[in-house]
Motif scaffolding. Structure first.
Motif, PDB file in Angstrom:
ATOM      1  N   GLU A  73     -38.480  25.027  52.674  1.00  0.00           N
ATOM      2  CA  GLU A  73     -39.778  25.547  53.089  1.00  0.00           C
ATOM      3  C   GLU A  73     -40.754  25.346  51.928  1.00  0.00           C
ATOM      4  O   GLU A  73     -40.540  25.866  50.835  1.00  0.00           O
ATOM      5  CB  GLU A  73     -39.643  27.025  53.433  1.00  0.00           C
ATOM      6  N   VAL A  74     -41.798  24.603  52.171  1.00  0.00           N
ATOM      7  CA  VAL A  74     -42.732  24.206  51.115  1.00  0.00           C
ATOM      8  C   VAL A  74     -44.041  24.971  51.241  1.00  0.00           C
ATOM      9  O   VAL A  74     -44.608  25.075  52.336  1.00  0.00           O
ATOM     10  CB  VAL A  74     -43.013  22.698  51.174  1.00  0.00           C
ATOM     11  N   ARG A  75     -44.509  25.516  50.137  1.00  0.00           N
ATOM     12  CA  ARG A  75     -45.865  26.046  50.047  1.00  0.00           C
ATOM     13  C   ARG A  75     -46.618  25.197  49.040  1.00  0.00           C
ATOM     14  O   ARG A  75     -46.208  25.096  47.872  1.00  0.00           O
ATOM     15  CB  ARG A  75     -45.861  27.514  49.628  1.00  0.00           C
ATOM     16  N   PRO A  76     -47.690  24.564  49.460  1.00  0.00           N
ATOM     17  CA  PRO A  76     -48.425  23.688  48.537  1.00  0.00           C
ATOM     18  C   PRO A  76     -49.074  24.487  47.421  1.00  0.00           C
ATOM     19  O   PRO A  76     -49.270  25.703  47.538  1.00  0.00           O
ATOM     20  CB  PRO A  76     -49.473  23.030  49.446  1.00  0.00           C
ATOM     21  N   PRO A  77     -49.448  23.828  46.326  1.00  0.00           N
ATOM     22  CA  PRO A  77     -50.103  24.536  45.227  1.00  0.00           C
ATOM     23  C   PRO A  77     -51.447  25.095  45.676  1.00  0.00           C
ATOM     24  O   PRO A  77     -52.092  24.570  46.584  1.00  0.00           O
ATOM     25  CB  PRO A  77     -50.274  23.450  44.154  1.00  0.00           C
ATOM     26  N   GLY A  78     -51.854  26.166  45.036  1.00  0.00           N
ATOM     27  CA  GLY A  78     -53.152  26.754  45.367  1.00  0.00           C
ATOM     28  C   GLY A  78     -53.380  28.023  44.582  1.00  0.00           C
ATOM     29  O   GLY A  78     -52.435  28.709  44.193  1.00  0.00           O
ATOM     30  N   GLY A  79     -54.641  28.326  44.310  1.00  0.00           N
ATOM     31  CA  GLY A  79     -54.984  29.542  43.582  1.00  0.00           C
ATOM     32  C   GLY A  79     -54.390  29.594  42.198  1.00  0.00           C
ATOM     33  O   GLY A  79     -54.035  30.679  41.703  1.00  0.00           O
TER      34      GLY A  79
END
Length: 436
Positions: free
Chosen positions: A295-301
């Motif tokens: 499960e991937v969460r892209p970079p951010g914040g």
């Protein structure tokens, strides 16, 4: 008896240790009889195996749903909330229906003696029956032959790849484990086999012959080819006896192993009497999502990209690392790892050490009897593998340290469902969630 808040679901599970295992089907049979045999009010597809059975079940359910079949999906373990285990048409069972079913289970005399998993299984079957499910896709918990789900009379069964896991319960060899998992085979119900090594494959085929279950398997009755793993999708070609012209399919779950899982799900449906049309096969496989499986969460914040994967044995970790290599994610790759004491943590860590830049070892909030010692693992890695690592006292501290070390790279959280579940819930890793 309900708890003080009137929450029947909490009352059903709070007093039952999640890790308790007691072999035998007598308790679940007695409970289901008292409930009026809910498991006989829908057709079922039954899936066992060491790795990949949850993803395979999700693919099968998604294709059925797309074709208009009212579909139940029962899987385990959950990551954050036990309600994750009970889905109808891709969403959690409505809270009101779940509470009514849980109260019915609690009200049965036979429920008192049941384990956590037996109670969950009875709850799932009761919900599915009372909510009008036509087909339930059911993943086994542990093994197969004596698993609480093995009260089903399935239209077809499937077995995903088999490796050494739960050896204290299932046997010390892959052949012994295969015999236990093949216990879900039923007379006349097609048995669909994934890409399984020769020795456990032979054992499964012997079990199938013994109950006169016709066998179909990947690599013979169906083939997967032209696999391409890209960021956000895995594409492949599927050809089978019933689909000789082949289908070009794509799933949003990354990894070559997910092509096999999707193909096995399609083979299962084709053999079960519920074959999806081409559109439902394409759409169902494409939209299937499973929390905690690459499960991937892209970079951010200001946060690096994150990957959550519940890989907890050497075979699952090998598949995870192969996918990491194919996708060439941003480096450094910082791995937060929290395993369980009863798993082959040495073999699992040895594989991950080859592919990560830094490992942070930690202890998830698992039941006391299953908690490993990350300091001992750190010593073993240094002595036997020449690999340095960091120990943190809990998952929250490990994730905080990992985010700092990852910088613009990638944070991987892995090792168990407990670890992934804790990490996904942390505010600093908040984001759009897959599979919830």
């Amino acid at each position: 008896m309900l708890n003080g808040d009137g929450d029947a679901v909490a009352a059903l599970f709070d007093s039952r240790p999640v890790t308790a295992i007691r072999w035998g089907l007598d308790r679940i049979e007695a409970l289901l009889a008292e409930l009026g045999r809910p498991e006989r009010r829908f057709d079922a597809l039954h899936i066992a195996g060491t790795n990949g059975k949850g993803s395979t079940a999700c693919f099968a359910a998604s294709m059925l749903e797309d074709g208009g079949t009212r579909t139940g999906l029962y899987t385990s373990p959950h990551l954050e909330d036990v309600r994750e285990r009970f889905l109808i048409d891709g969403t959690r069972v409505e809270e009101s229906a779940l509470q009514v079913a849980a109260a019915r289970v609690i009200g049965c005399e036979a429920a008192e003696a049941c384990t956590y998993f037996e109670a969950a299984t009875a709850l799932a079957f009761t919900c599915f029956a009372e909510c009008g499910v036509e087909v339930a896709v059911v993943e086994t918990g542990l093994g197969g032959r004596l698993d609480a789900t093995n009260v089903l009379r399935p239209a077809a069964t499937a077995i995903t790849p088999i490796s050494l896991d739960h050896t204290e319960w299932l046997g010390e060899s892959t052949e012994a484990i295969a015999r236990e998992k093949g216990g879900i085979f039923k007379p006349g119900a097609p048995a669909c086999l994934g890409r399984i090594d020769p020795l456990p494959l032979a054992a499964l085929e012997r079990v199938a012959r013994g109950v006169e279950a016709p066998v179909a398997r990947l690599g013979r009755e169906a083939e997967v080819s032209d696999v391409e793993v890209r960021t956000g999708e895995t594409c492949f070609r599927y050809v089978s006896a019933s689909r000789p012209d082949g289908l070009r399919l794509a799933t949003g779950l990354p990894g070559r192993h997910q092509a096999d899982n999707a193909a096995l799900a399609l083979l299962l449906l084709d053999r079960s009497g519920y074959p999806p049309d081409e559109g439902s096969a394409r759409r169902g496989i494409a939209r299937a999502r499973v929390a905690g499986r690459f499960e991937v969460r892209p970079p951010g914040g200001g946060r690096p990209g994150c990957v959550f994967d519940i890989a907890h044995n050497p075979a699952a970790m090998a598949a995870l690392c192969e996918t990491l290599t194919e996708l060439a994610l941003a480096r450094p790759l910082i791995a937060v790892v929290g395993m369980l004491a009863d798993k082959d943590w040495k073999g699992t860590l040895a594989r991950l050490a080859l592919d990560s830049d830094t490992m942070i070892l930690t202890r998830p909030a698992a039941p006391a009897e299953r908690r490993w010692d990350p300091s001992r693992a750190q010593e073993w890695l240094s002595r036997e593998r020449g690999s340095e690592s960091i120990v943190c006292r809990d998952v929250a501290e490990a994730v905080s340290r990992g985010l700092t070390l990852a910088g613009a790279g990638t944070l991987l959280v892995t090792g168990s469902a407990y670890t992934v579940g804790e990490a996904r819930a942390l505010p600093e890793l908040a984001g759009v969630r897959t599979g919830d």
